[in-house]
Design an enzyme around this catalytic site. Structure first.
Site, PDB file in Angstrom:
ATOM      1  N   HIS A 105       2.766  -3.507   6.909  1.00 26.54           N
ATOM      2  CA  HIS A 105       1.769  -2.492   6.596  1.00 26.54           C
ATOM      3  C   HIS A 105       1.770  -1.436   7.693  1.00 26.54           C
ATOM      4  O   HIS A 105       2.494  -1.524   8.678  1.00 26.54           O
ATOM      5  CB  HIS A 105       0.371  -3.124   6.508  1.00 26.54           C
ATOM      6  CG  HIS A 105       0.140  -3.936   5.276  1.00 26.54           C
ATOM      7  ND1 HIS A 105      -0.683  -3.532   4.255  1.00 26.54           N
ATOM      8  CD2 HIS A 105       0.626  -5.151   4.913  1.00 26.54           C
ATOM      9  CE1 HIS A 105      -0.696  -4.447   3.303  1.00 26.54           C
ATOM     10  NE2 HIS A 105       0.091  -5.443   3.680  1.00 26.54           N
TER      11      HIS A 105
ATOM     12  N   HIS B 116       0.864  -1.182   0.000  1.00 32.42           N
ATOM     13  CA  HIS B 116       0.000   0.000   0.000  1.00 32.42           C
ATOM     14  C   HIS B 116       0.899   1.229   0.000  1.00 32.42           C
ATOM     15  O   HIS B 116       1.688   1.442   0.926  1.00 32.42           O
ATOM     16  CB  HIS B 116      -0.927   0.003   1.215  1.00 32.42           C
ATOM     17  CG  HIS B 116      -2.038  -0.995   1.115  1.00 32.42           C
ATOM     18  ND1 HIS B 116      -2.608  -1.595   2.212  1.00 32.42           N
ATOM     19  CD2 HIS B 116      -2.687  -1.499   0.030  1.00 32.42           C
ATOM     20  CE1 HIS B 116      -3.566  -2.427   1.812  1.00 32.42           C
ATOM     21  NE2 HIS B 116      -3.628  -2.381   0.491  1.00 32.42           N
TER      22      HIS B 116
ATOM     23  N   GLU C  84       1.839   3.914   2.919  1.00 29.04           N
ATOM     24  CA  GLU C  84       2.300   3.419   4.212  1.00 29.04           C
ATOM     25  C   GLU C  84       3.831   3.441   4.253  1.00 29.04           C
ATOM     26  O   GLU C  84       4.493   2.414   4.281  1.00 29.04           O
ATOM     27  CB  GLU C  84       1.720   2.024   4.458  1.00 29.04           C
ATOM     28  CG  GLU C  84       0.191   2.044   4.499  1.00 29.04           C
ATOM     29  CD  GLU C  84      -0.458   0.664   4.447  1.00 29.04           C
ATOM     30  OE1 GLU C  84       0.280  -0.354   4.510  1.00 29.04           O
ATOM     31  OE2 GLU C  84      -1.700   0.596   4.347  1.00 29.04           O
TER      32      GLU C  84
ATOM     33  N   GLU D 144       0.873  -4.552  11.191  1.00 24.98           N
ATOM     34  CA  GLU D 144       0.414  -3.175  10.994  1.00 24.98           C
ATOM     35  C   GLU D 144       1.219  -2.338  11.974  1.00 24.98           C
ATOM     36  O   GLU D 144       1.004  -2.389  13.189  1.00 24.98           O
ATOM     37  CB  GLU D 144      -1.091  -3.051  11.263  1.00 24.98           C
ATOM     38  CG  GLU D 144      -1.979  -3.813  10.295  1.00 24.98           C
ATOM     39  CD  GLU D 144      -2.225  -3.070   8.994  1.00 24.98           C
ATOM     40  OE1 GLU D 144      -1.778  -1.900   8.891  1.00 24.98           O
ATOM     41  OE2 GLU D 144      -2.857  -3.641   8.089  1.00 24.98           O
TER      42      GLU D 144
END
Length: 429
Positions: A310, A186, A189, A385
């Protein structure tokens, strides 16, 4: 022609197809709201709104009732948006009256293009700088660092990475177990690729016993930028861009972490090409995911642990995203999860939570970690994350550069503990 020369030509080429310089997107007087649906009817309203206009941008997917969703609204769309919220009785909270001002207050210390000679982790770098750094590492460390090309992009860029074999590729005549790490799928990020390059550097240079052992016990495959076109676009045009850059009518890009061919588009993704969670017209429609999957397939049997980086929310996640059904080895996943989040907490007190993707964060089919686990026989597959926490709405994707090192240090602490536990459970045998 050698792989290094091919990659050099590819980098020098970058990219006739994409090079019309676009005006940088700004978010002056854009408002950011946090909304929350309380029932299926309200959720349906938000789903209809997602992707309906390029003046209303969803920073979170609309998946389940009760989950917070961040929405950025252009000034001229605010009355329409508030009318829809009021008519549908959807609760909302204003987070920022001027998103651009909020973003400008966060110092990312982006490095000036072409200044990678002193590559460090006090700033974020552009793609070319990181690729130049990787090439320099390979030139200076023959036999330890090998350049790898994990795939290609729509705009013709290489998905460049490194294979690390510190101490050789075998132990007692047996090939070392493999660990595959991808980051930056992504585009916005930025902390993910920064952390990946930090890990590369530590695996190569650290004399700390636990990290040196981590480097020497495994063959590492690291791709810091799994979505290079999108990452470049975040630097040149739109800092908040998430997807690839493939054109789909008047919209661009698919979500490359909803595009993998494992229960593709069953849940937690959109069929609207303008949505940030657009799954693409078919599984592996994006050359990025297709070519990267082919590369990983070529490593089948060599990789025992898959890690995807992420941001943000401080979660550690494992399969599955398409269903609440748990993996058959979930007991082992839970053991690894427990030691990994305990380790991430030790250095700075950072608290991670998580669990299986579907229940811990939201339904999301077509992710790389699920594909690796479900189709490639990689029995340990995790998604981090990274910082900040889920409460940091305004700073989420723009983590200040001063936090790159601490975020990466605690991540590496966690990966050391993760690998140790996985080894004790017999997965690296």
């Amino acid at each position: 022609m050698s792989l290094t020369k091919c990659l050099l030509f590819a980098l020098l080429a970058i990219v006739a197809t994409a090079s019309v310089s676009a005006e940088r997107v700004r978010y002056d007087n854009y408002r950011m709201y946090k909304v929350n649906s309380e029932n299926a009817k309200q959720l349906a309203v938000l789903k209809d709104l997602e992707g309906s206009s390029d003046s209303i941008m969803f920073l979170d997917g609309v998946h389940i009732v009760g989950a917070d969703v961040q929405i950025v609204v252009a000034p001229h769309k605010v009355p329409d948006f508030l009318e829809i919220m009021g008519r549908s009785e959807i609760k909302y909270e204003l987070q920022s009256r001027d998103l651009q001002k909020s973003l400008d207050e966060i110092d990312e210390k982006v490095a000036i293009k072409g200044r990678a000679t002193g590559y460090n982790w006090a700033q974020y770098y552009e793609l070319d700088d990181t690729y130049s750094w990787l090439q320099t590492l390979a030139q200076r460390n023959p036999g330890v660092i090998t350049l790898i090309e994990g795939g290609k992009t729509y705009q013709g860029r290489s998905i460049l990475g490194v294979k690390i074999t510190r101490g050789g590729a075998t132990t007692n005549g047996k090939a070392k177990p493999g660990i595959f790490l991808e980051a930056g799928i992504h585009a916005r990020e930025w902390i993910a690729p920064a952390a990946a390059t930090y890990i590369i550097n530590q695996l190569l240079t650290s004399q700390e016993k636990s990290i040196k052992e981590l480097a020497e016990s495994y063959t590492w495959y690291v791709l810091p930028h799994a979505n290079p076109d999108g990452y470049v676009y975040t630097h040149t045009t739109d800092r908040m861009w998430r997807k690839t850059r493939t054109p789909y009518g008047s919209c661009f890009g698919a979500d490359p972490n909803r595009n993998w061919g494992f229960h593709w588009n069953e849940v937690g993704a959109s069929s609207n090409a303008c949505s940030d969670t657009y799954a693409g017209p078919s599984a592996f429609s994006e050359i990025e995911t297709l070519s990267m999957s082919k590369f990983i397939e070529g490593l089948k049997g060599k990789v025992q642990l898959y890690i995807s980086l992420h941001a943000y929310s401080q979660y550690l996640l494992y399969p599955y995203g398409h269903t609440s059904e748990l993996p058959d080895n979930v007991a082992d996943f839970e053991k690894v999860f427990d030691v990994s989040i305990a380790a991430v907490n030790k250095r700075y007190g950072t608290k991670y939570t998580g669990g299986n993707i579907y229940d811990a964060i939201y339904p999301a089919a077509g992710a790389s970690v699920d594909w690796a686990y479900g189709t490639q026989g990689v029995r340990m597959s995790f998604c981090y994350e990274l910082r900040p926490s889920s409460n940091s709405l305004l700073t989420g994707f723009k983590l200040p550069a001063e936090q790159i090192v601490p975020a990466s240090e605690e991540l590496l602490d966690s990966i050391v503990a993760m690998a140790t536990e996985i080894k004790s459970l017999g997965y690296f045998n």
